[in-house]
Design a protein around this motif. Sequence first.
Motif, short mmCIF file in Angstrom:
data_model
loop_
_atom_site.label_atom_id
_atom_site.label_comp_id
_atom_site.label_asym_id
_atom_site.label_seq_id
_atom_site.Cartn_x
_atom_site.Cartn_y
_atom_site.Cartn_z
N VAL A 1 1.05 -1.01 -0.27
CA VAL A 1 0.07 0.01 -0.13
C VAL A 1 1.06 1.01 0.01
O VAL A 1 1.65 1.38 0.53
N ILE A 2 0.55 2.07 -0.90
CA ILE A 2 1.36 3.67 -0.98
C ILE A 2 0.44 4.97 -0.31
O ILE A 2 -1.12 4.43 -1.01
N LEU A 3 0.73 5.40 0.81
CA LEU A 3 -0.08 6.50 1.37
C LEU A 3 -0.31 8.02 0.93
O LEU A 3 0.99 7.94 1.24
N ALA A 4 -0.78 8.57 -0.02
CA ALA A 4 -0.18 9.61 -0.18
C ALA A 4 -1.35 11.38 -0.10
O ALA A 4 -1.88 11.40 -1.15
N ASN A 5 -0.39 11.21 1.44
CA ASN A 5 -1.24 12.63 1.53
C ASN A 5 -0.73 13.79 0.67
O ASN A 5 0.24 15.12 1.48
N ALA A 6 -0.25 13.92 -0.86
CA ALA A 6 0.79 15.32 -1.34
C ALA A 6 -0.29 16.79 -1.57
O ALA A 6 -1.58 16.63 -1.05
N PRO A 7 0.55 17.41 -1.15
CA PRO A 7 -0.54 18.26 -1.00
C PRO A 7 -1.45 19.08 -2.64
O PRO A 7 -1.36 18.61 -3.71
N TYR A 8 -2.68 19.79 -2.15
CA TYR A 8 -3.55 19.44 -3.67
C TYR A 8 -4.24 20.93 -3.19
O TYR A 8 -5.58 21.03 -4.34
N VAL A 9 -3.99 21.71 -2.94
CA VAL A 9 -4.35 22.96 -2.78
C VAL A 9 -3.52 23.80 -3.51
O VAL A 9 -2.74 24.18 -4.28
N PRO A 10 -4.78 24.21 -4.66
CA PRO A 10 -4.54 25.74 -5.44
C PRO A 10 -3.61 26.69 -4.90
O PRO A 10 -3.88 26.91 -4.49
N THR A 11 -2.73 26.54 -6.48
CA THR A 11 -1.65 27.64 -6.18
C THR A 11 -2.07 29.60 -5.52
O THR A 11 -2.10 29.90 -4.55
N GLY A 12 -3.28 29.36 -6.57
CA GLY A 12 -3.83 30.68 -6.20
C GLY A 12 -4.71 30.66 -4.99
O GLY A 12 -5.54 31.69 -4.38
#
Length: 257
Positions: free
Chosen positions: A148-159
């Motif tokens: 299992v790979i668990l990814a809480n990568a950043p997902y806020v749009p830059t703007g």
Amino acid sequence: MARLRAAGCVFAEEEAALLLAADDSPARVEALVARRVAGEPLETILGWADFAGVRVVCAPGVFVPRQRTALMVRLAATLLSDGGRVLDLGCGTGAIGAAVAVRAPSLEVWAVDVDPAAVACARLNLPADRVLLGDLYEPLPAAMRFDVILANAPYVPTGEIALMPPEARDHEHRVALDGGADGLDVQRRAIAGAPVRLSPHGAVLVETGRRQSEATARLMRAAGLEARIETDDEIGGTVVVGTMTEVVHPPPVDDLP
């Protein structure tokens, strides 16, 4: 409590109790309250956070684990068994890996983050020799595969970063927040690289925004994964689960993301 409430702290009573319990010196408690009123996250002031039943060390600048991410931990627990190998990708404090490990103690947990401060913090919450500094899969041994790979990568749009609460916008490193123009830049790379890093019948779980979930699911399918969207309205969590449908033969090592 009144000062915290006036500063916009929604849970002023609970926060006041935690700050009072943190030190028995009125002068030092006053300093802690002043930091909170100025907008610093409670968790970095205290030095810890309760996440999914685990107390994890927190550090200034490092992304504070959100309660909505407990959905990812619950989902991962249904997919993992003792003896499996899991990757906390973009680990921040390492809270996700630590919470999953509590549920399956013989798991082999690895973690990666591109931020040196996050890696230093995560090494206090996970086995230090398995927390690596680097961009996504780059620092991992080329032949290593995960159940299992668990990814809480950043997902806020830059703007939209300017619209975030100041405790996040001003006190967490930008690399942990900024997901690019549509919020999916890091997700794209994490998902594209997942199939060659997964064991047969493995899964990748990606936290995302509710409005971005369909786009995240499309990225999963484009990578050859079956995708389903899981939500928890009570805690505001959204996770897209991608599962392997067939064995993917890895490319040459130089081509791995």
